[in-house]
Design a protein around this motif. Structure first.
Motif, PDB file in Angstrom:
ATOM      1  N   ASN A  63       0.777  -1.041   0.178  1.00  0.00           N
ATOM      2  CA  ASN A  63       0.143  -0.037  -0.081  1.00  0.00           C
ATOM      3  C   ASN A  63       1.118   1.219  -0.094  1.00  0.00           C
ATOM      4  O   ASN A  63       0.538   2.376  -0.650  1.00  0.00           O
ATOM      5  CB  ASN A  63      -0.780   0.183   1.100  1.00  0.00           C
ATOM      6  N   TRP A  65       3.560   1.742  -1.516  1.00  0.00           N
ATOM      7  CA  TRP A  65       3.901   2.028  -2.806  1.00  0.00           C
ATOM      8  C   TRP A  65       3.244   2.708  -3.793  1.00  0.00           C
ATOM      9  O   TRP A  65       2.460   2.265  -4.623  1.00  0.00           O
ATOM     10  CB  TRP A  65       4.264   0.587  -3.479  1.00  0.00           C
ATOM     11  N   ASN A  66       2.985   3.934  -3.339  1.00  0.00           N
ATOM     12  CA  ASN A  66       2.104   4.988  -4.129  1.00  0.00           C
ATOM     13  C   ASN A  66       2.906   6.227  -4.352  1.00  0.00           C
ATOM     14  O   ASN A  66       3.945   6.477  -3.704  1.00  0.00           O
ATOM     15  CB  ASN A  66       0.873   5.137  -3.486  1.00  0.00           C
ATOM     16  N   HIS A  67       2.211   7.015  -4.854  1.00  0.00           N
ATOM     17  CA  HIS A  67       2.952   8.132  -5.630  1.00  0.00           C
ATOM     18  C   HIS A  67       2.877   9.459  -4.534  1.00  0.00           C
ATOM     19  O   HIS A  67       3.692  10.407  -4.699  1.00  0.00           O
ATOM     20  CB  HIS A  67       2.250   8.725  -6.828  1.00  0.00           C
ATOM     21  N   SER A  68       2.449   9.216  -3.211  1.00  0.00           N
ATOM     22  CA  SER A  68       2.808  10.228  -2.270  1.00  0.00           C
ATOM     23  C   SER A  68       4.070  10.159  -1.605  1.00  0.00           C
ATOM     24  O   SER A  68       4.389  11.083  -1.006  1.00  0.00           O
ATOM     25  CB  SER A  68       1.516  10.099  -1.385  1.00  0.00           C
ATOM     26  N   TRP A  74       9.160   3.341   0.260  1.00  0.00           N
ATOM     27  CA  TRP A  74       8.098   2.282   0.120  1.00  0.00           C
ATOM     28  C   TRP A  74       8.762   1.068   0.847  1.00  0.00           C
ATOM     29  O   TRP A  74       9.782   1.042   1.199  1.00  0.00           O
ATOM     30  CB  TRP A  74       8.044   1.953  -1.178  1.00  0.00           C
TER      31      TRP A  74
END
Ligand SMILES: *[C@@H]1O[C@H](CO)[C@@H](O)[C@H](O)[C@H]1NC(C)=O
Ligand SMILES: *[C@@H]1O[C@H](CO)[C@@H](O)[C@H](O)[C@H]1NC(C)=O
Ligand SMILES: *[C@@H]1O[C@H](CO)[C@@H](O)[C@H](O)[C@H]1NC(C)=O
Ligand SMILES: *[C@@H]1O[C@H](CO)[C@@H](O)[C@H](O)[C@H]1NC(C)=O
Ligand SMILES: *[C@@H]1O[C@H](CO)[C@@H](O)[C@H](O)[C@H]1NC(C)=O
Ligand SMILES: *[C@@H]1O[C@H](CO)[C@@H](O)[C@H](O)[C@H]1NC(C)=O
Ligand SMILES: *[C@@H]1O[C@H](CO)[C@@H](O)[C@H](O)[C@H]1NC(C)=O
Ligand SMILES: *[C@@H]1O[C@H](CO)[C@@H](O)[C@H](O)[C@H]1NC(C)=O
Length: 315
Positions: A63, A65-68, A74
């Motif tokens: 989870n 591993w997102n662009h924020s 990560w």
């Protein structure tokens, strides 16, 4: 550690379009994309593709591993402080299912792959052979199938290859014998066939070798006697025969007795017969010797006399 502003990536707002664009450009021939991307961007694309190949993540470990956040933040990812390049992929026991993306071979700084105890399946991509800095390839307790990737032999810094408890098939690639820094090779509990390659006698740094619970056949190579740094040797539960000085005698590999650092030998369940070589007494560090279910030593109780020279030998 310098973590750049996430907006650098352009992912903070309309990330989807930009991501799509990045993928399109990355799929163009290399001469078009070369120079336009830094290694750290290649890392990010490769990680996103890794995530893309995960079909199930019940614990939600990916989870983050997102662009924020920058990909170096990560979960399971470690980067080196200087180059901000991915050096470790650490997701053991994460209950992940899926296959391993060939793009994993694009992490040019990667040293550590720890993906043990998941449900990864499919083949180990040959692209792993491009990871010339790789030290650890840890994938035990998964359901990997296909053959052992020959190209792993190009990872000349490898110290540990641990692939036990998978469903690998085919032969042990003889090319792996070129891994001069390899200390541990565990390929037990797979479905490997063929012989143990004689080139494995070139594994001059090897401490532990395990081939147990496979379908290996033939005689273990005499070259094992070159492995004087060997401490742990497990070849039991295969269809191996003893070393054949002539085709009619099947004897315990006498050559093992040259590996004077050996502490543990498992040769159980082999079709060995004949006397137990008295030379085993030279293995002064021997602690555990498993010769179960062989026909060894049936001739005379004297066959086992050597064992009294050890303090703590378990047989
Ligand atoms: C990527 O690497 C380049 C230099 O190689 C550096 O200038 C840039 O800041 C890095 N970007 C990130 C997000 O780490
Ligand atoms: C993105 O990752 C961060 C942690 O890095 C997490 O707190 C956040 O909930 C994640 N966002 C989504 C949409 O999953
Ligand atoms: C990354 O890996 C893919 C697939 O292995 C390859 O086609 C591509 O050229 C690589 N990209 C870079 C920048 O190395
Ligand atoms: C595997 O190694 C060979 C020989 O170096 C090379 O030609 C081939 O491209 C490699 N395969 C991959 C998928 O990297
Ligand atoms: C791998 O699986 C085997 C058999 O299920 C188990 O005995 C062993 O402890 C497991 N190893 C790890 C590191 O979990
Ligand atoms: C192992 O491989 C052989 C073929 O080489 C196959 O017949 C057998 O079913 C396989 N066993 C397992 C447990 O996958
Ligand atoms: C590795 O081992 C094989 C067989 O024992 C031998 O023929 C070969 O010369 C060795 N290669 C190297 C690089 O040591
Ligand atoms: C058993 O002992 C006899 C006499 O010592 C010897 O000739 C024979 O080769 C031995 N057999 C095996 C299988 O070791």
């Amino acid at each position: 550690m310098k973590i750049p502003n996430p907006t650098f990536w352009g992912f903070s707002s309309s990330s989807a379009n930009i991501l799509l664009l990045v993928f399109v450009v990355m799929n163009l021939p290399q001469n078009v994309s070369a120079g336009r991307f830094d290694g750290n961007e290649t890392d990010r694309i490769a990680l996103l593709e890794f995530k893309n190949q995960i079909s199930s993540d019940p614990k939600g470990v990916l989870n983050s591993w997102n662009h924020s956040h920058h990909h170096c933040q990560w979960q399971g990812i470690r980067c080196d402080a200087r180059h901000q390049m991915v050096i470790a992929l650490n997701l053991p026991g994460a209950s992940l299912s899926g296959s391993i993306s060939p793009r994993t071979g694009n992490h040019s700084f990667l040293k550590f792959i720890h993906l043990e105890e998941n449900q990864f399946h499919g083949g180990i991509p040959q692209e792993v052979g491009r990871l010339f800095r790789l030290r650890f390839l840890n994938l035990p307790n998964n359901t990997m199938n296909g053959e052992m990737p020959v190209n792993v032999s190009q990872c000349s810094k490898l110290r540990v290859i641990s692939l036990n408890w998978n469903k690998l098939e085919g032969k042990n690639p003889s090319e792996l014998g070129s891994l001069k820094k390899l200390e541990i090779l565990y390929v037990g509990a797979n479905n490997l066939t063929g012989k143990i390659p004689s080139t494995f006698g070139n594994l001059s740094s090897i401490n532990a070798l395990s081939f147990t619970f496979n379908n290996l056949k033939g005689n273990p190579p005499e070259e094992i006697s070159f492995l004087t740094s060997l401490i742990f040797l497990a070849m039991g539960s295969n269809k191996l025969t003893g070393i054949a000085r002539n085709h009619f005698s099947r004897k315990i590999p006498v050559s093992v007795t040259n590996c004077y650092n050996l502490e543990v030998i498992d040769l159980g369940n082999k079709k060995l017969e004949g006397g137990v070589p008295y030379d085993l007494r030279h293995l002064l560090n021997l602690r555990i010797l498993s010769l179960q279910r062989n026909l060894l030593g049936g001739n005379s109780t004297k066959d086992w006399d050597f064992s009294y020279t050890f303090d703590k030998l378990q047989i």
